[in-house]
Design an enzyme around this catalytic site. Structure first.
Site, PDB file in Angstrom:
ATOM      1  N   HIS A  20       1.015  -1.433  -0.171  1.00  0.00           N
ATOM      2  CA  HIS A  20      -0.093   0.144  -0.111  1.00  0.00           C
ATOM      3  C   HIS A  20       0.857   1.279   0.283  1.00  0.00           C
ATOM      4  O   HIS A  20       0.651   2.123  -0.706  1.00  0.00           O
ATOM      5  CB  HIS A  20      -1.168   0.198   1.372  1.00  0.00           C
ATOM      6  CG  HIS A  20      -2.013  -0.846   1.480  1.00  0.00           C
ATOM      7  ND1 HIS A  20      -1.842  -2.328   2.191  1.00  0.00           N
ATOM      8  CD2 HIS A  20      -2.892  -1.039   0.456  1.00  0.00           C
ATOM      9  CE1 HIS A  20      -3.170  -3.023   2.241  1.00  0.00           C
ATOM     10  NE2 HIS A  20      -3.631  -2.358   1.124  1.00  0.00           N
ATOM     11  N   LYS A  44     -15.756  -6.574   4.961  1.00  0.00           N
ATOM     12  CA  LYS A  44     -15.276  -7.899   5.719  1.00  0.00           C
ATOM     13  C   LYS A  44     -15.292  -7.559   6.910  1.00  0.00           C
ATOM     14  O   LYS A  44     -15.539  -6.466   7.342  1.00  0.00           O
ATOM     15  CB  LYS A  44     -13.589  -7.401   5.052  1.00  0.00           C
ATOM     16  CG  LYS A  44     -13.769  -7.761   3.954  1.00  0.00           C
ATOM     17  CD  LYS A  44     -12.714  -6.967   2.900  1.00  0.00           C
ATOM     18  CE  LYS A  44     -12.703  -7.461   1.478  1.00  0.00           C
ATOM     19  NZ  LYS A  44     -11.141  -6.755   0.900  1.00  0.00           N
ATOM     20  N   ARG A  93      -1.402  -6.590  -8.131  1.00  0.00           N
ATOM     21  CA  ARG A  93      -1.075  -6.896  -8.093  1.00  0.00           C
ATOM     22  C   ARG A  93      -1.147  -8.467  -8.989  1.00  0.00           C
ATOM     23  O   ARG A  93       0.245  -8.432  -9.771  1.00  0.00           O
ATOM     24  CB  ARG A  93      -1.091  -7.926  -7.059  1.00  0.00           C
ATOM     25  CG  ARG A  93      -0.632  -6.755  -5.814  1.00  0.00           C
ATOM     26  CD  ARG A  93      -1.281  -7.595  -4.126  1.00  0.00           C
ATOM     27  NE  ARG A  93      -2.901  -7.212  -4.461  1.00  0.00           N
ATOM     28  CZ  ARG A  93      -3.785  -7.356  -3.472  1.00  0.00           C
ATOM     29  NH1 ARG A  93      -3.043  -8.061  -2.324  1.00  0.00           N
ATOM     30  NH2 ARG A  93      -4.795  -6.827  -3.338  1.00  0.00           N
ATOM     31  N   SER A 130      -2.694  -7.932   2.494  1.00  0.00           N
ATOM     32  CA  SER A 130      -3.351  -7.776   4.342  1.00  0.00           C
ATOM     33  C   SER A 130      -3.899  -9.259   4.670  1.00  0.00           C
ATOM     34  O   SER A 130      -3.379  -9.407   5.851  1.00  0.00           O
ATOM     35  CB  SER A 130      -4.279  -6.809   4.044  1.00  0.00           C
ATOM     36  OG  SER A 130      -3.531  -5.936   4.066  1.00  0.00           O
TER      37      SER A 130
HETATM   38  P1  ADP Z   1      -9.668  -3.123  -0.857  1.00  0.00           P
HETATM   39  O1  ADP Z   1     -10.456  -4.569  -0.341  1.00  0.00           O
HETATM   40  O2  ADP Z   1     -10.575  -1.819  -1.047  1.00  0.00           O
HETATM   41  O3  ADP Z   1      -9.220  -3.745  -1.846  1.00  0.00           O
HETATM   42  P2  ADP Z   1      -7.274  -3.152   0.134  1.00  0.00           P
HETATM   43  O4  ADP Z   1      -6.346  -2.530   1.585  1.00  0.00           O
HETATM   44  O5  ADP Z   1      -6.936  -4.855   0.324  1.00  0.00           O
HETATM   45  O6  ADP Z   1      -8.391  -2.721   0.198  1.00  0.00           O
HETATM   46  O7  ADP Z   1      -5.964  -2.627  -0.548  1.00  0.00           O
HETATM   47  C1  ADP Z   1      -6.541  -1.430  -1.165  1.00  0.00           C
HETATM   48  C2  ADP Z   1      -5.880  -1.392  -2.830  1.00  0.00           C
HETATM   49  O8  ADP Z   1      -4.578  -1.190  -2.929  1.00  0.00           O
HETATM   50  C3  ADP Z   1      -5.939  -2.324  -3.987  1.00  0.00           C
HETATM   51  O9  ADP Z   1      -6.535  -1.209  -5.140  1.00  0.00           O
HETATM   52  C4  ADP Z   1      -5.141  -3.346  -4.072  1.00  0.00           C
HETATM   53  O10 ADP Z   1      -5.269  -4.065  -5.149  1.00  0.00           O
HETATM   54  C5  ADP Z   1      -4.332  -2.559  -3.605  1.00  0.00           C
HETATM   55  N1  ADP Z   1      -2.769  -3.178  -2.864  1.00  0.00           N
HETATM   56  C6  ADP Z   1      -3.285  -4.447  -2.489  1.00  0.00           C
HETATM   57  N2  ADP Z   1      -1.697  -4.830  -1.669  1.00  0.00           N
HETATM   58  C7  ADP Z   1      -0.854  -4.113  -2.886  1.00  0.00           C
HETATM   59  C8  ADP Z   1       0.294  -3.977  -2.699  1.00  0.00           C
HETATM   60  N3  ADP Z   1       1.135  -5.693  -2.465  1.00  0.00           N
HETATM   61  N4  ADP Z   1       0.637  -4.299  -3.559  1.00  0.00           N
HETATM   62  C9  ADP Z   1       0.266  -3.073  -4.647  1.00  0.00           C
HETATM   63  N5  ADP Z   1      -1.563  -2.673  -4.672  1.00  0.00           N
HETATM   64  C10 ADP Z   1      -1.689  -3.159  -3.266  1.00  0.00           C
END
Ligand code: ADP
Length: 160
Positions: A20, A44, A93, A130
């Site tokens: 992130h 979630k 990703r 996450s």
């Molecule tokens: P959501 O459930 O809204 O996808 P997340 O917190 O999991 O929330 O992710 C927020 C954004 O960050 C999403 O666009 C996700 O694809 C991106 N993201 C999550 N992990 C990574 C990572 N390791 N590298 C790049 N982008 C990421």
């Protein structure tokens, strides 16, 4: 021209990871300002409250003065409009991210006209999720290569 261009980076961030943070830093190369937006009710069951996730993100981005961190409820596009932002920022990703994100971006654009701008995950962080961070930490594994120090501390408290 000359007008500041703002984007919103929405997500659950349960917890924030180095993936992130990489998207935030690289988003700053494209946009003048970013609002990182923590979804309060993502459907979630988050491990941390929205206020806790916001505090972790604030600490992890304390050195970035063009970033602010907010929480929001309801539709992402309503929050984006309320901010006066130009675009939504998201990270991709894998092809499974692509599949889901293409539906999300299309729906948001149809519902509001707001565009989504994607940053491809950096190879060093593309494996980080996450949910796996939480699972590994819960089982006593080392996640120090995947999260910022503030999150590492929070995980140690949660899974002593
Ligand atoms: P959501 O459930 O809204 O996808 P997340 O917190 O999991 O929330 O992710 C927020 C954004 O960050 C999403 O666009 C996700 O694809 C991106 N993201 C999550 N992990 C990574 C990572 N390791 N590298 C790049 N982008 C990421």
């Amino acid at each position: 021209m000359g007008e500041k261009c703002l984007a919103v980076y929405p997500g659950v961030f349960d917890p924030p990871t180095l993936g992130h943070l990489d998207i935030i830093r690289r988003g700053l190369a494209v946009f003048d300002r970013l609002v990182v937006a923590v979804a309060v009710n993502p459907g979630k069951q988050p491990l941390w409250s929205a206020a806790e996730r916001q505090a972790m993100l604030r600490e992890a981005t304390a050195d970035l003065d063009r970033v602010s961190v907010d929480t929001y409820e309801g539709l992402t596009v309503d929050f984006v409009k309320a901010c006066g932002a130009r675009a939504i920022l998201r990270g991709i990703r894998t092809t499974s991210d692509y599949d889901w994100e293409s539906h999300l971006a299309g729906t948001n654009r149809a519902a509001s006209g707001i565009e989504t701008v994607f940053v491809m995950a950096d190879g060093r962080y593309a494996y980080i999720t996450s949910s796996l961070v939480k699972e590994v930490a819960r089982l006593g594994g080392d996640v120090s290569a995947m999260v910022p120090p503030v999150v590492l501390e929070a995980l140690k408290k949660r899974f002593p």
